[in-house]
Motif scaffolding. Structure first.
Motif, short mmCIF file in Angstrom:
data_model
loop_
_atom_site.label_atom_id
_atom_site.label_comp_id
_atom_site.label_asym_id
_atom_site.label_seq_id
_atom_site.Cartn_x
_atom_site.Cartn_y
_atom_site.Cartn_z
N PRO A 197 30.25 38.07 27.97
CA PRO A 197 30.08 36.76 28.63
C PRO A 197 28.65 36.35 28.90
CG PRO A 197 31.93 37.92 29.60
CD PRO A 197 31.26 38.89 28.66
N LYS A 219 27.20 42.87 35.07
CA LYS A 219 26.82 41.61 34.41
C LYS A 219 25.60 40.99 35.10
CE LYS A 219 31.50 40.45 32.85
NZ LYS A 219 32.18 41.57 33.56
N ASP A 306 33.19 34.98 36.19
CA ASP A 306 34.01 36.12 35.79
C ASP A 306 34.99 36.38 36.93
OD1 ASP A 306 34.67 38.23 34.00
OD2 ASP A 306 33.67 39.63 35.33
N VAL A 355 30.30 29.88 31.73
CA VAL A 355 31.15 30.79 30.99
C VAL A 355 32.24 31.29 31.91
CG1 VAL A 355 31.29 33.03 29.85
CG2 VAL A 355 29.38 31.50 29.34
N TYR A 356 33.49 31.04 31.52
CA TYR A 356 34.65 31.55 32.25
C TYR A 356 35.17 32.78 31.50
CZ TYR A 356 39.43 31.86 34.07
OH TYR A 356 40.60 32.30 34.63
N SER A 357 35.45 33.85 32.24
CA SER A 357 35.91 35.07 31.57
C SER A 357 36.84 35.85 32.48
CB SER A 357 34.72 35.95 31.16
OG SER A 357 34.00 36.39 32.30
N ASN A 366 44.18 32.66 31.55
CA ASN A 366 43.14 32.35 30.59
C ASN A 366 43.24 30.90 30.09
OD1 ASN A 366 42.18 35.00 30.80
ND2 ASN A 366 43.60 35.72 29.26
N ARG A 395 36.21 38.16 17.12
CA ARG A 395 36.98 37.48 18.16
C ARG A 395 38.08 36.65 17.53
NH1 ARG A 395 32.50 33.70 18.32
NH2 ARG A 395 31.19 35.52 18.10
N CYS A 490 38.39 28.71 22.68
CA CYS A 490 38.26 29.89 23.53
C CYS A 490 38.21 31.14 22.65
CB CYS A 490 39.43 29.98 24.51
SG CYS A 490 39.64 28.55 25.59
N ILE A 505 37.08 34.79 26.90
CA ILE A 505 35.85 34.04 27.21
C ILE A 505 36.01 32.60 26.78
CG2 ILE A 505 33.35 33.88 26.85
CD1 ILE A 505 34.79 37.06 25.76
#
Length: 837
Positions: A197, A219, A306, A355-357, A366, A395, A490, A505
Motif C-alpha cells: 500500500p 507501514k 489501512d 490508499v485504502y487497504s 473491500n 495482482r 481495485c 488495495i
C-alpha cells in the motif's frame, strides 16, 4: 485426589494461620519459629493435597503424543469464499492448499540507514551464498532472494517461515543478524503484501502524510523511509508523517517501532480514526461557513487508510484463524471501515491520493466499502487505474459481483446493510442506500488493527450467530448483481500467485471538495446543554459528509461548568458563547451570531488560550510545549559551537510543564512545527502521544560542566555537521576500546595524544569521531558526510565514557572491525580491568 476437598483444607489452613497471627500480637511481625511453622505447613499442603499430575516423558526427537496441531480447515470459510468466487473454480485447490502452508518470512532494508550499503553487501555476498550451500536441499536454490516488484531490491523473500527460521540451527547466525539489524532500525521484518500500500501513495518530498490506523507501525516506518530517501544530503525532509491509532497501548508499540528511525518528522496521535480532529483556524467562527473564506486547516496530500479488518488474509501465519473465522467478522466492521475511509477523504487535499487497504479477502470489507465511498462522494473522488505501477507485482482486478442482499429480514438489518452488496443505485437526494437504516453500534467501542475476533463476533452476531442469518437468507441471496462502479481497478493479491498472504488495495484520487454543494454545517449549542459532564469550549465541530440538500447539525461544546439536567433552559443558555440562527432561503444558508450573556472579551480569551498552552487538555498525556528558554538555548549553542545555519529556536519542544528543568528536549522539523502551532491555536485538538527527535538530555553531573544539557545519540547524526566544538578524533583501535569498555582512563588509550586531548577538554559532553589516525585534527564540519561514524561521550574527571546503548555499540563494533582488520570483541558487560585505576 478429590477436588472438592482442596478449598476446605486451604481455608482451614489460612484460618489457622490468621488465628495464630491474632494470638501473637495482631499486625506485628511473626517470630522466626512461627514463620517457619507456617511455611512448612503451606509447603506440606501444596505437596500432598495439590500434587500435580506426573509429566508426560517424551524421548528426545519424538513428538509429544498428547499434543495435536489445530486442524487447518473450516467448512464455513470454504463455503463462503467459494460462493464469493474470489478465485476461479479450477484453481480453488491450489488456493486452499497454499493457505495451509506456513507464510514465508520477508523483510525490508532501510535505505536511509547509515549502513545500508554494508547490509546489502552482506546479504548479497555472505548470507545468500551461505544459505544456498547450507539449506538449498531443504528450501530450494533460491532460499533468499529480493522481491522483484519492490523498488531497488530493498525487500527480500525467504523460502522458510519465521518459525522455521527460529528452529533451524543452520539458520541461527542469519536469524541473529535479522534480530539485531531489526532492533537498531536497519531492517524491518514485515509481511510482503503489507509493503504494497505505501508504494501506491506516490509520495513526494513536500507531501503531508496521514497514516490513519498506524499501529504496530511497519507501514509508518516505510513511509518515513520514503521521505528520508527523497531528501537532499544534509537536510531534513520537508514531508511530515502523522501516525494515528485509537488504542493507547498500541500507540506505545507504534512509538517503539518508529523510534528506530530517529526522525524529526513524525507525530503520533491517539484518536478514533473516524473522528480524527479537523484542525481548522479562522479569526471569526462565522467565517468558517462563508464560501469566500478559506480558513487555515490541517489537510494531507497523502492518506494511508489501512483499516481494521477481519484479517483472514493473514491466515497463513495465524493458524488459529481457521477455528475462529465466521462470516460475521467482516459484516461487523463494514460500517466502521466506511466511516474511517470517509473521514480520510475529507482530510485529503484536492488533488491528493488516498490508499485504502485491508488484509482481508472478504468483498464486504473491500469492494463493498469502495463502492459505498464512490456512492457517498459523488463526483468528488475517482478510483484510479494503477495497473501500470509496479508492473512486476502480480495482482488481480477487484470483484464486480458478489452476494446480493435481496429480502434480508428486517430484524437483521442492523448487521446486514445494503451497502455491503454490489449496487450503484442511490436515492433521489443522492443519499447512500444505507443512509436510512438505523444501525446499532457502540460509539465508545475501540477498534484497532489487531481487533480480536471474539469481539468482532460479539458486535455483529446474535446468539444464533451471523452465519445462521446467512443460512436463513441463502435462498434469497443466492442471486448476484454487478456494480456499475469500475471496481476492477481495485487490486486483489491472492496467496498462490506469489507465495504470499492475501491483501486488498484501492487507490482513490480527490477531484473536488466533499462539502462543495454537498455539506452545509450549522452549529447548535442547545443540544449539549442538558448533559451531566464538563465540556470544553475549544472543541470544534467535526466535518461530516452528507448528501446534497441536507443540513448537518453539530453539537458545539461550550463552557467549563458541570451542567445538570435539572437546570432551567434559560440558565443553560446563558453559558452559550454564540447562538446560531438558521435561515434558509433559495437553498442558501446564512449563519448569524447573537452574543450571549457570558463575557468573552479579548483578555479572557487570551488567558484561556495561554492556559491551554501551558497544560495539556488531554488526560494522561504530557503537554507539548515549545522550548523557549533562550538562556539555555544560547548555552547549548555556545558550548557545542552549533552553527547558526541550523535552526534551534522555534524547533525545540518539551513534554515537561516546567521548561526551566525540562528533562528532555526534542527537535521537530519545520512542517511539524507548523502543525504544532496550528494545534495550539485551535485549542489542542490533536492528542499527541509522541513527536520529534530527542536532541538534548539534562544531566546532573557534578563535574563542573557549564552546560546543563548533553547531546543525545539519537539526534547526533542530524546535528553533527553543524557542531564545531567538543569534537575528538579517535583512531580505530581507541574507538574500538571505547565501544568495548565504555569507560577508559585517559592514560590507557593506545594513542597518547588522543588521551591528552581528551584530558584537556572541559568536563562535559563531547563527540568522538572515528578517523584513521590523526591526520585531520582540525575538522571542518562541512566535510562530514552521512557515512561519518561518531558517538556521544562524557569527559569525566579522569575518564572518557561512551554513552551508547548495547545494541548500538554492537552494531558499531561490527561495522568497524572488518574494514580496519581489527579483532572483534563481545558486547556483553565485560569487566574492564582499567576501571579500578
Amino acid at each position: 485426589m478429590k477436588a472438592s476437598r482442596t478449598p476446605v483444607s486451604l481455608h482451614n489452613l489460612l484460618v489457622a494461620g490468621g488465628h495464630r497471627k491474632r494470638c501473637f500480637g495482631g499486625g506485628r511481625k511473626r517470630g522466626r519459629l512461627q514463620r517457619r511453622h507456617l511455611t512448612q505447613a503451606l509447603e506440606s499442603f501444596w505437596r500432598h493435597t495439590l500434587r500435580p499430575a506426573p509429566p508426560v516423558v517424551v524421548a528426545r526427537g519424538e513428538a509429544n503424543p498428547s499434543w495435536q496441531p489445530p486442524p487447518l480447515e473450516n467448512p464455513a470459510f470454504e463455503e463462503y469464499y467459494k460462493e464469493q468466487r474470489i478465485v476461479r473454480e479450477e484453481e480453488w485447490d491450489d488456493f486452499i492448499g497454499v493457505l495451509r502452508k506456513p507464510l514465508p518470512a520477508t523483510f525490508r532494508i532501510n535505505a536511509s540507514s547509515q549502513f545500508f550499503k554494508d547490509i546489502f553487501s552482506k546479504l548479497e555476498n555472505d548470507f545468500k551464498r551461505y544459505l544456498e550451500s547450507e539449506v538449498s536441499d531443504e528450501y530450494g536454490d533460491d532460499a533468499i532472494r529480493p522481491l522483484p516488484w519492490y523498488p531497488g531490491n530493498l525487500a527480500w523473500h525467504l523460502n522458510f517461515s519465521r518459525k522455521q527460521l527460529r528452529k533451524n540451527q543452520a539458520l541461527e547466525s542469519f536469524h541473529e543478524f535479522l534480530k539485531h539489524e531489526s532492533e537498531v532500525g536497519n531492517i524491518t521484518r514485515q509481511e510482503a503484501v503489507s509493503m504494497v500500500p505505501p508504494l501506491f501513495l506516490n509520495i513526494q518530498p513536500d507531501h503531508h502524510i496521514l497514516d490513519m490506523c498506524a499501529a504496530p507501525g511497519s507501514k509508518t516506518f516505510q513511509l518515513l523511509e520514503m521521505i528520508h530517501q527523497s531528501k537532499e544530503p544534509g537536510l531534513l525532509p520537508r514531508a511530515p508523517v502523522v501516525a494515528n491509532d485509537v488504542n493507547a497501548q498500541r500507540c506505545d508499540l507504534l512509538i517503539h517501532n518508529t523510534k528506530r528511525m530517529c526522525t524529526a518528522n513524525l507525530i503520533v496521535t491517539n484518536h478514533e480514526a473516524q473522528n480524527f480532529p479537523d484542525c481548522c483556524l479562522a479569526n471569526d467562527p462565522s467565517e468558517i461557513y462563508r464560501s469566500n473564506c478559506k480558513p487555515q486547516r490541517l489537510e494531507f496530500d497523502r492518506v494511508l487508510c489501512d483499516v481494521p479488518c477481519s484479517g483472514d488474509g493473514t491466515i497463513r501465519k495465524g493458524h488459529d484463524m481457521w477455528r475462529k473465522w465466521n462470516s460475521g467478522m467482516g459484516n461487523g466492521l463494514h460500517l466502521l471501515q466506511v466511516d474511517i475511509s470517509m473521514r480520510g477523504i475529507s482530510l485529503l487535499k484536492v488533488g491528493g491520493r488516498m490508499v485504502y487497504s485491508t488484509c482481508s479477502m472478504n468483498p464486504v470489507e473491500n469492494e463493498a466499502v469502495i463502492a459505498e465511498l464512490l456512492r457517498r462522494s459523488g463526483n468528488s473522488i475517482e478510483l484510479l487505474d494503477v495497473s501500470n505501477e509496479l508492473p512486476e507485482l502480480v495482482r488481480r482486478p477487484g470483484l464486480s459481483t458478489w452476494k446480493n442482499h435481496e429480502d434480508v429480514p428486517d430484524d437483521r438489518k442492523n448487521v446486514i446493510l445494503p451497502s455491503m452488496f454490489p449496487s450503484s443505485e442511490s436515492t433521489q437526494e443522492g443519499q447512500s442506500v444505507c443512509d436510512n437504516i438505523e444501525v446499532k453500534t457502540d460509539s465508545n467501542r475501540s477498534f484497532s488493527r489487531n481487533f480480536s475476533i471474539e469481539k468482532i463476533s460479539k458486535v455483529c452476531c446474535d446468539t444464533d450467530g451471523v452465519s445462521n442469518c446467512n443460512s436463513k437468507c441463502s435462498d434469497s441471496t443466492s442471486n448476484s448483481m454487478g456494480s456499475n462502479f469500475p471496481l476492477h481497478r481495485c487490486m486483489r493479491i491472492v496467496p498462490h500467485d506469489q507465495d504470499s498472504g492475501a491483501f486488498f488495495i484501492a487507490v482513490l484520487h480527490k477531484l473536488s471538495p466533499l462539502n462543495e454543494g454537498q455539506v452545509v454545517e450549522v452549529t447548535k449549542t442547545e443540544h449539549i446543554l442538558s448533559t451531566n459532564r464538563a465540556v470544553n469550549f475549544h472543541e470544534e465541530p467535526q466535518l461530516e459528509t452528507v448528501p446534497p440538500g441536507k443540513v448537518v447539525v453539530h453539537q458545539q461544546k461550550i463552557g467549563f461548568k458541570f451542567l445538570d439536567d435539572d437546570e432551567s433552559l434559560e440558565e443553560k443558555k446563558k453559558l452559550s458563547m454564540y447562538d446560531h440562527a438558521l435561515k434558509k432561503d433559495n437553498n442558501l444558508i446564512e449563519v448569524s451570531l447573537v452574543s450571549g450573556d457570558v463575557k468573552n472579551d479579548q483578555a479572557e480569551s487570551g488567558n484561556r488560550r495561554k492556559k491551554l498552552q501551558d497544560q495539556c487538555k488531554w488526560k494522561g498525556v504530557d503537554p507539548v510545549l515549545f522550548f523557549k528558554h533562550l538562556t539555555v538555548i544560547r548555552s547549548i549553542v555556545s558550548f557545542f559551537g552549533i552553527n547558526i545555519s541550523f535552526p534551534l529556536e522555534g524547533h525545540l519542544v518539551t513534554r515537561s510543564a516546567d521548561s526551566d528543568n525540562a528533562r528532555r528536549i526534542y527537535y521537530v522539523s519545520k512542517s511539524v512545527q507548523e502543525i504544532l502551532q496550528l494545534n495550539v491555536e485551535v485549542g489542542e485538538q490533536l492528542k499527541i502521544a509522541s513527536l520529534g527527535l530527542k536532541m538534548f538530555e539534562r544531566h546532573r553531573s557534578k563535574d563542573g560542566c557549564p552546560c546543563a544539557y548533553r547531546l543525545s545519540y539519537e539526534g547526533l547524526p542530524l546535528l553533527l555537521p553543524y557542531i564545531s566544538k567538543r569534537i575528538l578524533c579517535a583512531s580505530p583501535n581507541d574507538f574500538l576500546r571505547l565501544l568495548q569498555y565504555r569507560t577508559v582512563n585517559f592514560a590507557h588509550f593506545i594513542d597518547a595524544r588522543f588521551g591528552e586531548e581528551a584530558a584537556s577538554l572541559m568536563p562535559g559532553c563531547c563527540v568522538v569521531i572515528l578517523r584513521e589516525g590523526h591526520q585531520n585534527l582540525d575538522l571542518d564540519p562541512k566535510t562530514m558526510d552521512p557515512t561519518t561514524i561518531a558517538i556521544v561521550c562524557w569527559r569525566g574527571k579522569a575518564t572518557l565514557n561512551a554513552m551508547v546503548s548495547p545494541p548500538d555499540r554492537k552494531e558499531l563494533l561490527e561495522r568497524i572491525t572488518h574494514p580496519f582488520g581489527l579483532k572483534a570483541f563481545r558486547v556483553e558487560e565485560d569487566e574492564n580491568p582499567q576501571r579500578q585505576d
